[in-house]
Write a protein that holds these residues in place. Structure first.
Motif, PDB file in Angstrom:
ATOM      1  N   HIS A  60       1.014  -1.368   0.015  1.00 24.91           N
ATOM      2  CA  HIS A  60      -0.415  -0.201   0.083  1.00 24.91           C
ATOM      3  C   HIS A  60       0.878   1.230  -0.281  1.00 24.91           C
ATOM      4  O   HIS A  60       2.175   0.836   0.972  1.00 24.91           O
ATOM      5  CB  HIS A  60      -0.788  -0.219   1.183  1.00 24.91           C
ATOM      6  N   ALA A  61       0.217   2.740  -0.565  1.00 24.21           N
ATOM      7  CA  ALA A  61       1.473   3.141  -0.529  1.00 24.21           C
ATOM      8  C   ALA A  61       1.084   4.166   0.363  1.00 24.21           C
ATOM      9  O   ALA A  61      -0.276   3.851   1.342  1.00 24.21           O
ATOM     10  CB  ALA A  61       0.589   3.799  -2.027  1.00 24.21           C
ATOM     11  N   PRO A  62       2.784   5.092   1.335  1.00 20.15           N
ATOM     12  CA  PRO A  62       2.377   5.471   1.813  1.00 20.15           C
ATOM     13  C   PRO A  62       1.341   6.482   2.214  1.00 20.15           C
ATOM     14  O   PRO A  62       1.537   7.596   0.495  1.00 20.15           O
ATOM     15  CB  PRO A  62       3.827   6.177   3.123  1.00 20.15           C
ATOM     16  N   ARG A  63       0.612   7.076   3.174  1.00 24.53           N
ATOM     17  CA  ARG A  63       0.077   8.506   3.691  1.00 24.53           C
ATOM     18  C   ARG A  63      -0.078   9.614   2.813  1.00 24.53           C
ATOM     19  O   ARG A  63      -0.087  10.346   2.953  1.00 24.53           O
ATOM     20  CB  ARG A  63      -0.806   7.946   4.550  1.00 24.53           C
ATOM     21  N   THR A  64       1.842   9.848   4.020  1.00 22.58           N
ATOM     22  CA  THR A  64       2.539  11.142   3.183  1.00 22.58           C
ATOM     23  C   THR A  64       3.969  10.913   2.565  1.00 22.58           C
ATOM     24  O   THR A  64       4.279   9.737   2.143  1.00 22.58           O
ATOM     25  CB  THR A  64       2.917  11.228   4.124  1.00 22.58           C
ATOM     26  N   ARG A  65       4.250  11.783   2.526  1.00 21.76           N
ATOM     27  CA  ARG A  65       5.660  11.414   1.586  1.00 21.76           C
ATOM     28  C   ARG A  65       6.781  12.934   2.427  1.00 21.76           C
ATOM     29  O   ARG A  65       8.040  12.464   2.002  1.00 21.76           O
ATOM     30  CB  ARG A  65       5.613  12.322  -0.057  1.00 21.76           C
ATOM     31  N   SER A  66       6.589  13.777   3.480  1.00 19.62           N
ATOM     32  CA  SER A  66       7.130  14.920   4.054  1.00 19.62           C
ATOM     33  C   SER A  66       7.304  13.720   5.714  1.00 19.62           C
ATOM     34  O   SER A  66       6.168  13.673   6.305  1.00 19.62           O
ATOM     35  CB  SER A  66       6.722  15.825   4.034  1.00 19.62           C
ATOM     36  N   LEU A  67       8.382  14.222   5.872  1.00 19.50           N
ATOM     37  CA  LEU A  67       8.193  13.662   7.480  1.00 19.50           C
ATOM     38  C   LEU A  67       8.482  14.828   8.429  1.00 19.50           C
ATOM     39  O   LEU A  67       9.441  16.113   7.778  1.00 19.50           O
ATOM     40  CB  LEU A  67      10.082  12.937   7.815  1.00 19.50           C
ATOM     41  N   PRO A  68       8.028  14.909   9.801  1.00 23.67           N
ATOM     42  CA  PRO A  68       8.116  15.914  10.386  1.00 23.67           C
ATOM     43  C   PRO A  68       9.914  16.876  10.634  1.00 23.67           C
ATOM     44  O   PRO A  68      10.616  15.385  10.610  1.00 23.67           O
ATOM     45  CB  PRO A  68       7.671  15.301  11.971  1.00 23.67           C
ATOM     46  N   VAL A  69       9.460  17.735  11.533  1.00 19.35           N
ATOM     47  CA  VAL A  69      11.453  17.807  11.688  1.00 19.35           C
ATOM     48  C   VAL A  69      10.870  18.040  13.453  1.00 19.35           C
ATOM     49  O   VAL A  69       9.776  19.004  13.181  1.00 19.35           O
ATOM     50  CB  VAL A  69      11.997  18.759  10.899  1.00 19.35           C
ATOM     51  N   THR A  70      12.532  18.739  14.267  1.00 23.15           N
ATOM     52  CA  THR A  70      12.112  19.095  15.714  1.00 23.15           C
ATOM     53  C   THR A  70      13.029  19.072  15.410  1.00 23.15           C
ATOM     54  O   THR A  70      14.626  19.464  14.970  1.00 23.15           O
ATOM     55  CB  THR A  70      11.973  18.231  16.438  1.00 23.15           C
ATOM     56  N   LEU A  71      13.237  21.288  16.312  1.00 27.31           N
ATOM     57  CA  LEU A  71      14.293  21.322  16.211  1.00 27.31           C
ATOM     58  C   LEU A  71      14.854  21.113  18.367  1.00 27.31           C
ATOM     59  O   LEU A  71      14.470  20.613  18.475  1.00 27.31           O
ATOM     60  CB  LEU A  71      14.272  23.240  16.540  1.00 27.31           C
ATOM     61  N   VAL A  72      16.299  20.826  18.226  1.00 25.10           N
ATOM     62  CA  VAL A  72      16.967  20.106  18.719  1.00 25.10           C
ATOM     63  C   VAL A  72      17.921  21.738  20.213  1.00 25.10           C
ATOM     64  O   VAL A  72      19.209  21.960  18.891  1.00 25.10           O
ATOM     65  CB  VAL A  72      18.435  19.454  18.961  1.00 25.10           C
ATOM     66  N   ALA A  73      17.656  21.770  20.781  1.00 23.97           N
ATOM     67  CA  ALA A  73      18.135  23.310  21.377  1.00 23.97           C
ATOM     68  C   ALA A  73      19.945  23.342  22.384  1.00 23.97           C
ATOM     69  O   ALA A  73      19.325  22.054  23.120  1.00 23.97           O
ATOM     70  CB  ALA A  73      17.008  23.909  22.450  1.00 23.97           C
ATOM     71  N   ARG A  74      20.911  22.802  21.508  1.00 16.13           N
ATOM     72  CA  ARG A  74      21.859  22.922  22.995  1.00 16.13           C
ATOM     73  C   ARG A  74      22.403  24.405  23.044  1.00 16.13           C
ATOM     74  O   ARG A  74      22.114  25.191  23.101  1.00 16.13           O
ATOM     75  CB  ARG A  74      23.220  21.817  22.240  1.00 16.13           C
ATOM     76  N   GLU A  75      24.146  23.959  23.056  1.00 22.63           N
ATOM     77  CA  GLU A  75      24.589  25.547  23.573  1.00 22.63           C
ATOM     78  C   GLU A  75      25.305  26.561  22.586  1.00 22.63           C
ATOM     79  O   GLU A  75      24.990  27.859  22.632  1.00 22.63           O
ATOM     80  CB  GLU A  75      25.968  25.322  23.619  1.00 22.63           C
TER      81      GLU A  75
END
Length: 337
Positions: free
Chosen positions: A321-336
């Motif tokens: 079955h074809a996946p429902r999305t072609r785009s993956l989410p992203v998040t910001l990882v805050a460091r120094e």
């Protein structure tokens, strides 16, 4: 009944295995293919017999019988350099996800690069996965002549669609917006963007960054560069030499950001203190660097699985079955930084 000794001097056939195992050729074929139509204990006995006899499956004959090759070519569109090694998370994490999905579906992987000298490796496959669109989509353009189903890791700007390719990627525009919001929250207003916008992904990251800027904030310098530390270092060294005043940097990749921080340190700036920096990808080097790099995280292993699932659905829509999305989410990882 045949014995293995009588076969010395010629290649063992499926019929030979069937004779020694005391079953039919179709049963051997099914057993070696892992079919559940054959009882588990019979499958084990046939596989052990085939291994003991030195039987090797004729892949060309199998493909002809099934009317489908069981191989997927993965083309990595990046040069082999020490500054951007193949064992980095890109492309290694992507490859891991691809292999996980393909192995579960019973497909083998043929791994090659976009080097023209290796182009023939992709021809004898059911379909192709391209890791990287290349500058102005050159990698995809060069492969469309093979007339095989294509799935591409990158950014969907409509160009691949005209060539019949499926594009899978992360939400690059959102990644750029997250970087802008983070830098503005740190009270930064004059920004440098580093990355080659001839690549569709980088263009989307730059566009998202510009969209995320608040009133009073601006991009004061933008430089294209290679996806390497040295590329980032050279681009930033030029900006510093020109005397550009800035207090924040968004780089299109972590390697570029790390190189840029080296140039800033060499010039007497303190990355993370005098100048805030955000990278992209969240590779291990981002967390290991001093200071630790703030970055945009994308799930590259999940991306590999999504790429493979997308291509498999093109090859056999009834089974996959074809996946429902072609785009993956992203998040910001805050460091120094």
């Amino acid at each position: 009944m045949r014995t293995t000794e009588t076969l010395t001097g010629r290649r063992v056939t499926m019929a030979d295995v069937a004779s020694v195992a005391g079953v039919s050729k179709i049963t051997v074929s099914r057993a070696l293919g892992g079919s559940e139509l054959v009882k588990a204990e019979v499958r084990t006995r046939i596989c052990e017999t085939a291994a003991a006899m030195g039987y090797r499956m004729n892949l060309a004959a199998r493909d002809l019988r099934l009317r489908q090759r069981k191989r997927i070519a993965v083309v990595v569109d990046m040069p082999a350099t020490n500054d951007r090694p193949f064992y980095d998370p890109y492309p290694l994490a992507l490859l891991g996800g691809i292999m996980q999905e393909c192995a579960a579906a019973g497909f083998a992987i043929v791994l090659t690069t976009s080097d023209p000298r290796m182009g023939a490796e992709a021809q004898d496959a059911s379909g192709i996965i391209v890791l990287g669109q290349g500058v102005d989509h050159h990698a995809v353009r060069s492969l469309t002549s093979l007339n095989l189903p294509l799935a591409v890791w990158g950014a969907d700007d409509g160009v691949e669609a005209t060539m019949g390719a499926e594009v899978v990627g992360s939400d690059n525009r959102l990644g750029g917006q997250l970087a802008a919001r983070h830098l503005i929250a740190r009270d930064r207003r004059r920004f440098v963007f580093l990355g080659d916008t001839h690549h569709a992904e980088i263009a989307d990251r730059a566009a998202g960054f510009a969209q995320g800027l608040a009133a009073g904030a601006q991009i004061v310098a933008q430089r294209g560069c290679d996806f390497t530390r040295e590329g980032g270092r050279k681009a930033m060294a030029d900006i510093v030499h020109e005397g550009v005043a800035f207090d924040g940097v968004f780089a299109g990749s972590d390697l570029v950001a790390i190189g840029a921080m080296q140039a800033m340190t060499d010039a007497g700036f303190r990355p993370g203190v005098d100048i805030a920096v955000v990278g992209y990808d969240d590779i291990p080097a981002a967390a290991a660097h001093t200071p630790r790099l703030t970055t945009i995280h994308q799930d590259l292993t999940g991306a590999g699985r999504l790429l493979a699932a997308t291509l498999l659905s093109r090859l056999d829509p009834e089974r996959f079955h074809a996946p429902r999305t072609r785009s993956l989410p992203v998040t910001l990882v805050a460091r120094e930084t």
